[in-house]
Design an enzyme around this catalytic site. Structure first.
Site, PDB file in Angstrom:
ATOM      1  N   ASP A  20       0.861  -1.183   0.000  1.00  0.00           N
ATOM      2  CA  ASP A  20       0.000   0.000   0.000  1.00  0.00           C
ATOM      3  C   ASP A  20       0.896   1.231   0.000  1.00  0.00           C
ATOM      4  OD1 ASP A  20      -2.315   1.812   0.509  1.00  0.00           O
ATOM      5  OD2 ASP A  20      -3.332  -0.071   0.929  1.00  0.00           O
ATOM      6  N   HIS A  40      -2.827   3.234  -4.591  1.00  0.00           N
ATOM      7  CA  HIS A  40      -2.193   2.816  -3.331  1.00  0.00           C
ATOM      8  C   HIS A  40      -0.777   2.299  -3.591  1.00  0.00           C
ATOM      9  CE1 HIS A  40      -5.577   3.513  -0.669  1.00  0.00           C
ATOM     10  NE2 HIS A  40      -6.384   2.954  -1.542  1.00  0.00           N
ATOM     11  N   GLU A  67      -9.670   2.902  -5.453  1.00  0.00           N
ATOM     12  CA  GLU A  67      -9.263   4.264  -5.115  1.00  0.00           C
ATOM     13  C   GLU A  67      -8.032   4.732  -5.903  1.00  0.00           C
ATOM     14  OE1 GLU A  67     -10.898   4.501  -0.574  1.00  0.00           O
ATOM     15  OE2 GLU A  67      -8.862   3.773  -0.809  1.00  0.00           O
ATOM     16  N   TYR A  73     -16.549  -4.180   7.837  1.00  0.00           N
ATOM     17  CA  TYR A  73     -15.331  -3.417   8.090  1.00  0.00           C
ATOM     18  C   TYR A  73     -15.002  -3.397   9.582  1.00  0.00           C
ATOM     19  CZ  TYR A  73     -13.792  -2.321   3.494  1.00  0.00           C
ATOM     20  OH  TYR A  73     -13.248  -2.449   2.242  1.00  0.00           O
ATOM     21  N   ASP A  99     -12.492  -2.387  10.968  1.00  0.00           N
ATOM     22  CA  ASP A  99     -11.744  -1.223  11.469  1.00  0.00           C
ATOM     23  C   ASP A  99     -12.715  -0.160  11.990  1.00  0.00           C
ATOM     24  OD1 ASP A  99     -12.614  -0.746   8.831  1.00  0.00           O
ATOM     25  OD2 ASP A  99     -10.906   0.529   8.322  1.00  0.00           O
ATOM     26  N   TRP A 103      -8.354  -3.068   8.111  1.00  0.00           N
ATOM     27  CA  TRP A 103      -7.396  -2.036   7.687  1.00  0.00           C
ATOM     28  C   TRP A 103      -6.763  -1.468   8.953  1.00  0.00           C
ATOM     29  CZ3 TRP A 103      -6.677  -2.298   2.675  1.00  0.00           C
ATOM     30  CH2 TRP A 103      -7.719  -2.779   1.871  1.00  0.00           C
ATOM     31  N   THR A 104      -5.458  -1.235   8.895  1.00  0.00           N
ATOM     32  CA  THR A 104      -4.770  -0.992  10.162  1.00  0.00           C
ATOM     33  C   THR A 104      -4.178   0.416  10.304  1.00  0.00           C
ATOM     34  OG1 THR A 104      -2.765  -1.967   9.246  1.00  0.00           O
ATOM     35  CG2 THR A 104      -4.224  -3.437  10.457  1.00  0.00           C
TER      36      THR A 104
HETATM   37  C1  TNX Z   1     -10.819   2.022   1.914  1.00  0.00           C
HETATM   38  S1  TNX Z   1     -11.536  -0.867   1.208  1.00  0.00           S
HETATM   39  C2  TNX Z   1      -9.732   1.353   1.413  1.00  0.00           C
HETATM   40  C3  TNX Z   1      -8.531   1.166   2.252  1.00  0.00           C
HETATM   41  C4  TNX Z   1      -8.687   1.840   3.586  1.00  0.00           C
HETATM   42  C5  TNX Z   1     -10.076   1.586   4.108  1.00  0.00           C
HETATM   43  C6  TNX Z   1     -10.326   2.079   5.492  1.00  0.00           C
HETATM   44  C7  TNX Z   1     -10.560  -0.433   0.105  1.00  0.00           C
HETATM   45  C8  TNX Z   1     -10.589  -1.265  -1.070  1.00  0.00           C
HETATM   46  N1  TNX Z   1      -9.784   0.666   0.231  1.00  0.00           N
HETATM   47  O1  TNX Z   1      -7.393   1.615   1.559  1.00  0.00           O
HETATM   48  O2  TNX Z   1      -7.720   1.351   4.445  1.00  0.00           O
HETATM   49  O3  TNX Z   1     -11.011   2.191   3.243  1.00  0.00           O
HETATM   50  O4  TNX Z   1     -11.569   1.635   5.996  1.00  0.00           O
END
Ligand code: TNX
Length: 749
Positions: free
Chosen positions: A181, A254, A317, A408, A410, A458-459
């Site tokens: 990432d 990322h 993203e 999720y 997190d 996700w950390t």
């Molecule tokens: C979105 S879920 C992201 C991650 C982040 C997360 C935090 C996804 C495919 N991408 O890069 O860590 O939200 O909740």
């Protein structure tokens, strides 16, 4: 205590079913019989090479947690296995009487049987024992997954193995290992050593929440990656627990860690350090042939390390700003006749798809890979809700469901202020449990494309492994149930199994799980004259000491009272300007955290609000009452105090119930740009005494603590909030409609 808080007693008890299977996920059939199988030092298990992993699991568990050696014997021991055919995939059964006989259909199912058996072990009258019983079981979904992000924070090989141990115990079979990432590249690639030497290290990391400005950094370098030997060790370990490891190599977005190591793989070629903040970055992999070749080289080594059928390539993203002004990317577009950058992303992913397919593997990516058209063999992981999953399955592509709303881990698991800092959102245990991986809107003939579901961890805000366990357990037990069982027991039944059997097991295994689901939650509803409050708890017979601090002006009064769950407090809006602070501590001995609640009684609490624009159902926990429920939305945002909209125009009407003089109006807005929540542009109030003729007040710019003087008589107030139609380029979530979160609405007389 003042008259404003009256306690009425209306307590009732819930009854739980008795003959529950203590096993999670619950087996399809469970029946108790009279008698117990006593576990002695003579316990023996039948040797069989095909069952070596199942046997190992049993031997390890007894020696680790009970200090009891189990003998392997050639002929029938106390625990006997028998292979069977003609049953559904991974079916197994257990009969516990004077001996334990296990029937199994596959190696994996023998392992599942052992894990069920281990969960049946109880310690009673100074004796380890298993009640006589019959179990029959088979899984529903083939993809039962948990994910772990080791880029934002790194976890050691031993910690990853522990993660796998616990997964296996609850019959998960897919470990999604998020290895790369923006904040760190964690897998050794022999051909590109800088990926881990430079990309595996960051100089400093954001402290506190991304939305808290100004940002502060810890200034401590962190470095971590897995060597290829270590990766092989983890893969083999997972295999011995019937868990497939699916690696994720993020592209095209990322990618900041990789770009720090090899800047020429980006569009600008400029060096930027490995990211120490979170969110989405504009610098992504360029689509030029050199970068594509690099990624194929990386995947080549990844394939050699991971025997999994699926290889995850991310795909989420990826802002297109760099691609838009990159001559290489534009050249690719014209060369291949692609109409926009989304199609360029499809072209990018398709090249990876062809590469992986040629190696006999299958590409899986986040649901953004649907944008610009899905590559022919791609499987989709649906995270931004269910829509991506429905669309992909309708196009006959395989799908793994992982929508934020249910999966999720997190997100916060309770609304208590003592929860450790998290990214935001609200996902309590019962919400996870309520999930069903087959989306309602999916045609029946496409159900088979839903492989299953997984939760993601996700950390960004999870800095050590004990917190990993805190966030994952016990929510993973709820998900295990969702993905394994064809018929789920009721949530109440699950909860009682959790409390009575599973928490003691988790404790025995030293898991630093969360008790959040046991904390009472304050529930507020409207009455004619104000609010009604109860404290809901998982244990219906719970009694609490309720300490009430009541603040009127500058004076604070404190009172203490014993209450039970379902005792009710009533508050009147005529008693405006009271701030209440409740503290509940259980009278029973259960471990508990300090759990304060704040309630502000103002002149608008409980007033009817007519929502002309509907909020998003994810962020409307108290429905239209949210704005006037006395629970003032706070930072950090936990998703349940605020009313959240994803529209650019939001309108609602407050009914003051009679014409009265309003001095001022107040409405709070949340600004949390990292979560795509933006301050709207303007607020416009209109007043009316009959809802026929309206008097518009001057439009004002919105503010976090929006206040407008009114000084007029009115009964109805119409509120019109205008947000940006789209998040501008360069900001978090660019191109999407911004979220508008509001709370609390107050009227000042
Ligand atoms: C979105 S879920 C992201 C991650 C982040 C997360 C935090 C996804 C495919 N991408 O890069 O860590 O939200 O909740």
């Amino acid at each position: 205590m003042k008259k404003s808080a009256l306690i009425l007693i209306a307590t009732f008890l819930l009854h739980f079913a008795n003959a529950q299977a203590p096993i999670v996920p619950a087996p399809s059939k469970f029946a108790l019989r009279t008698g117990v199988f006593k576990i002695t030092s003579e316990l023996s298990i039948q040797e069989n090479p095909a069952l070596k992993f199942a046997n190992q699991q049993l031997v390890d568990y007894f020696s680790t947690y009970f200090d009891l050696p189990v003998k392997s014997v050639e002929k029938a021991g106390k625990i006997v296995f028998k292979p069977i055919q003609h049953a559904s995939k991974d079916f197994y059964s257990i009969r516990v009487s004077d001996t334990i006989s296990i029937r199994y259909t596959s190696e994996a199912s023998s392992f599942y049987a052992i894990n069920s058996l281990l969960q049946l072990v109880v310690y009673e009258n100074e004796q380890l024992q298993i009640p006589f019983c019959d179990v029959e079981d088979a899984p529903q979904f083939q993809w039962r997954g948990l994910h772990l992000d080791v880029s934002r924070h790194f976890f050691t090989v031993d910690e990853v193995k522990r993660y796998i141990d616990l997964m296996a115990f609850y019959k998960f079979n897919t470990f999604h290992w998020h290895l790369t990432d923006d904040q760190g590249w964690r897998v050794e690639i022999k051909k590109y050593p800088e990926l881990t030497r430079i990309g595996g290290r960051r100089d400093s990391t954001l402290i506190g929440h991304y939305n808290d400005v100004p940002w502060k950094f810890d200034q401590t370098p962190t470095h971590g990656f897995y060597t290829q030997d270590e990766i092989r060790e983890v893969v083999a370990y997972a295999h011995s627990k019937y868990i497939e490891v699916v690696p994720e190599i993020e592209m095209p977005g990322h990618a900041r860690a990789a770009l720090a190591a090899y800047p020429m793989l980006g569009c600008t070629g400029k060096f930027q350090p490995v990211a120490g903040t979170w969110g989405v970055f504009d610098d992504i992999f360029c689509s030029k042939p050199e970068t594509i070749q690099f990624l194929k080289d990386v995947l080549e080594e990844v394939i050699a390390l991971f025997p999994s059928k699926y290889i995850h390539i991310g795909g989420d993203e990826a802002p297109k700003v760099r691609w838009k002004s990159c001559k290489n990317c534009q050249q690719q577009m014209s060369k291949h006749g692609l109409k926009d950058e989304h199609e360029l992303q499809r072209h990018f992913i398709t090249q990876m798809d062809q590469f992986l397919t040629s190696k006999g593997r299958k590409l899986i990516g986040w649901d953004e890979i649907l944008e610009g058209g899905l590559s022919p063999n791609a499987a989709v992981m649906s995270w931004r809700g269910e829509a991506g999953g429905i669309e992909a399955a309708s196009q006959k592509h395989e799908v793994v469901m992982s929508p934020t709303e249910f999966c999720y881990f997190d997100y916060y698991q309770s609304s208590h202020s003592s929860e450790p800092l998290a990214i935001g959102g609200y996902l309590p245990l019962d919400k996870v449990y309520s999930y069903s991986p087959i989306p309602k809107g999916l045609a029946a003939d496409k159900h088979a494309y839903i492989l299953g579901a997984q939760a993601n961890l996700w950390t960004e805000y999870i800095t050590d492994f004990s917190e990993v366990e805190y966030m994952v357990y016990p929510r993973a037990l709820a998900l295990a149930q969702v993905v394994w069982s064809k018929e789920k027991p009721s949530f109440e039944s699950f909860e009682s199994v959790l409390i009575n059997y599973q928490l003691p097991i988790l404790k025995r295994m030293g898991v630093t799980f969360s008790y959040s689901f046991l904390y009472p939650e304050m529930q507020v509803s409207a009455t004619k004259s104000g609010l009604k409050v109860v404290f809901k708890s998982a244990r219906p017979d719970e009694k609490f000491n309720l300490i009430i601090q009541e603040k009127v002006g500058e004076t604070v009064e404190q009172s203490k009272q014993e209450i039970s769950v379902n005792d009710t407090l009533f508050f009147d809006r005529e008693d405006e300007n009271h701030d209440f602070h409740f503290e509940l501590s259980p009278i029973n001995t259960y471990e508990f955290m300090h759990s304060p609640f704040d309630l502000k009684i103002h002149a608008a609490v409980g007033l009817p609000i007519q929502l002309l624009t509907q909020p998003n159902s994810k962020y409307a926990k108290n429905g239209n009452l949210t704005l006037v429920d006395g629970i003032v939305g706070k930072q950090p945002w936990k998703g349940d105090e605020w009313l959240g909209f994803d529209n650019d125009t939001i309108e609602f009407i407050v009914d003051l119930k009679r014409v009265q003089l309003v001095k001022a109006f107040r409405l709070g807005f949340l600004e949390a740009n990292g979560s795509w929540i933006y301050l709207p542009k303007t607020v416009e109030l209109s007043l009316s005494s009959d809802q026929k003729t309206w008097k518009k007040l001057k439009k004002e710019p919105a503010a976090v603590d929006f206040r407008q003087n009114v000084n007029m008589k009115t009964r109805f107030i119409k509120v019109r909030v205008l947000a940006m139609p789209e998040i501008p380029a360069g900001l978090s979530g660019a191109g999407n409609v911004p979220w508008t979160f509001m709370d609390e609405l107050e009227i000042i007389h």
